[in-house]
Structures are given as structure tokens and as C-alpha cells.
Write an enzyme that holds these catalytic residues in place. Structure first.
Site, PDB file in Angstrom:
ATOM      1  CB  SER A  97      -0.923  -0.033   1.226  1.00 53.32           C
ATOM      2  OG  SER A  97      -1.976   0.750   1.006  1.00 53.32           O
ATOM      3  CG  ASP A 119      -6.321  -4.962  -2.986  1.00 53.88           C
ATOM      4  OD1 ASP A 119      -6.829  -4.140  -2.114  1.00 53.88           O
ATOM      5  OD2 ASP A 119      -5.104  -5.595  -3.202  1.00 53.88           O
ATOM      6  CG  HIS A 146      -5.582  -3.557   1.082  1.00 52.42           C
ATOM      7  ND1 HIS A 146      -5.069  -2.965  -0.281  1.00 52.42           N
ATOM      8  CD2 HIS A 146      -4.797  -2.665   1.807  1.00 52.42           C
ATOM      9  CE1 HIS A 146      -4.227  -1.912   0.003  1.00 52.42           C
ATOM     10  NE2 HIS A 146      -4.103  -1.972   1.255  1.00 52.42           N
TER      11      HIS A 146
END
Length: 307
Positions: free
Chosen positions: A119, A259, A286
Site C-alpha cells: 500500500s 481489494d 487488501h
């Protein structure tokens, strides 16, 4: 036999801060004796501690036998906290965390390495890689955007797939400026359970990250904002797209079928990085490194083992 575990602190000098600062780190494996390059794992947020990435310690045991380096960036976890810098967008910059990363490598004597970024960690990794550092061999960008504008637009689309009462709650409290209300946080939880972590219950290591952030939300609130789809902080205009062609190392792009980092979000990383591969984990959101943990580690190890 269990791999050795080393914990320590790297002094980190921040010119605009009067007090001494440190970056806390954990090494699973042995930097000195391993014949394989270390994997440096950098987490998301921005403003998350390393805890939720600890599943990557699986890579330090047989048959993989890698050395994995974790750390808590400044402002998070066990590293120095600077709540007095809350809201200071000029302080909490991408460059600050890039400088910290390079300082940690120097402190640990790491000259060559592989990089895993999740991320926000992938955002930092793509920026670092675009500058072509001599020591970087391979790059893994997991569930990471090429631009925050696309991230925010995509997250809004995902929000609109949730029950209408959840959407209405989010919109009401964002309009009223009451995003710290329990109602808003409950609505955020629905989003998180759908697009961030689909396991029930969540692993304690994942929960601990949010506990850390609740104690000190300085970094996340200043750089991101009140939620994953309401990006109001300093990274709201972040965009690495024009620099992606400069990344020269073999790169692995990852996301999950469910996700919040949708195909629309991660796609440019694959299309614009010259030597990139892309894989989507079919049963994950995620955090596929928890949701499909065994397959995930095997996939990572195979990528890193390639010449």
C-alpha cells in the site's frame, strides 16, 4: 530450527526536530551469514506499525531461508513519536520516509536488498526505485496505487457498492465534519471488512496496528485523512505515473480480487514499469499475505529466487 530474531534502534537525525529520534527495527534471520539478499518489508498507512506484516517472517524459515527486515517508521509503533507535528504537512513528507529508509539501510550495513512495499509502502518503494538506487535488486509493489486520485475515485466506487445506509452514514458525517463519530467509524468498519481484510476474526497482528494508530494518528491523519476514501492530507495529489518508466529492476505487482487497490488502481504499475509482472490473488482483498498466506509466501519466494 527457528531463525534468529534481532531487535534494535537506528538513530535518525531529523533537522527540524530538537529531540533525538530513532527508528525501531526487527530482523528475522541473519544479515551476516545469509547467502541470500535481505527482503526489506515496508508497511502501509502511511502511519502503520510493522506488526501486520509479521506473516513475512514465514520467509525466514525452511524452505525459503530469507532474512526479512521489518521496521516501524518514525511516528509509528515503537519508533519516536512526534504528536506535536500533527497537521504539519510540510514535515510529514515522502522525502522524510525515504531519508529514514536509507538511514536504516546504512545503519544495518545493507548494501544490496530486495524491497517489498504494501500500500503506502509500495508508493514509497516505487518512488525510491524510480531513482534507481544501486543496491535495489527486485521490487514488489503490493496493493499499491500509481496515483492517489485514482485510488480515491476507485474507493468511492467501492463504497457505493455497500448497503445504502452505510453510504448515507459516510456522506452525512463527511458533510458535517464529524468523521470522528462512532457512527462514521462503524460504517468505515463495513468498508474495511469488505475490501481490506475478509478474515473473521482479524489476526491480532492486524488489529494491533489499528490500536497503535488510535494511540497516535498523527501520521495517517496528516498525510492521508479520516478514511481510505476521504483523502484530504498531504498525499492527496501524489502521482508516480510519470516516473514509472524509470524503474529498471524486475518488479512484481500484486493485488486481490476484492481489494480496495482495484485493477484500475494498480494497473498503471504493470503497464508502465518496463520489467513488471502482475498477479491477482483470487480469494483475497487488501491483505492476501494473511488471507492466502501459504500461497502468497511461495509466490514471493519464487519471484525473489529468479536470476
Amino acid at each position: 530450527m527457528a531463525p534468529p530474531v534481532t531487535e534494535g534502534e537506528a538513530p535518525f537525525r531529523v533537522p527540524s526536530v530538537d529531540k533525538p529520534c530513532v527508528t525501531w527495527y526487527k530482523i528475522v534471520g541473519d544479515l551476516k551469514t545469509s547467502k541470500k539478499l535481505p527482503l526489506v518489508a515496508v508497511q502501509g498507512g502511511p502511519g502503520f506499525a510493522h506488526d501486520y506484516l509479521i506473516s513475512f517472517a514465514d520467509l525466514a524459515i525452511d524452505p525459503y531461508d530469507l532474512t526479512v527486515v521489518f521496521y516501524d517508521p518514525i511516528g509509528t509503533g515503537r519508533s519516536t513519536h512526534l504528536p506535536e507535528k500533527n497537521g504539519d504537512e510540510a514535515f510529514w513528507t515522502e522525502q522524510l520516509f525515504e531519508d529514514e529508509f536509507n538511514n536504516l539501510l546504512k545503519h544495518l550495513g545493507i548494501e544490496r536488498y530486495d524491497f517489498f512495499g504494501h500500500s503506502w509502502g509500495g508508493m514509497l518503494g516505487s518512488r525510491i526505485a524510480s531513482k534507481r538506487p544501486m543496491g535495489l535488486r527486485r521490487l514488489i509493489l503490493a496493493d499499491s496505487p500509481a496515483s492517489m486520485k485514482t485510488w480515491a475515485e476507485s474507493a468511492r466506487k467501492l463504497l457505493h457498492k455497500l448497503p445504502k445506509e452505510v453510504q448515507d452514514t459516510v456522506e452525512k458525517h463527511e458533510k458535517d465534519g464529524t468523521t470522528d463519530s462512532p457512527e462514521y467509524q462503524a460504517a468505515i468498519s463495513v468498508f474495511m471488512n469488505t475490501y481490506v481484510m475478509r478474515l473473521d476474526p482479524w489476526p491480532t497482528e492486524v488489529l494491533s496496528v489499528f490500536e497503535w494508530m488510535m494511540k497516535d494518528p498523527t501520521v495517517y491523519y496528516t498525510m492521508a485523512g479520516p478514511s481510505e476514501f476521504n483523502i484530504t492530507g498531504s498525499i492527496k495529489d501524489w502521482d508516480i505515473t510519470p516516473e514509472l518508466h524509470k524503474i529498471s529492476v524486475p518488479t512484481l505487482v500484486l493485488n486481490g480480487k476484492y481489494d480496495e487497490a482495484t485493477d484500475e488502481v494498480v494497473g498503471p504499475l504493470f503497464w508502465k514499469i518496463p520489467h513488471a509482472r502482475w498477479y491477482t490473488f483470487p480469494n483475497s482483498s487488501h491483505m492476501a499475505f494473511w488471507e492466502e498466506r501459504e500461497a502468497y509466501m511461495r509466490f514471493i519466494a519464487e519471484f525473489l529466487a529468479q536470476e
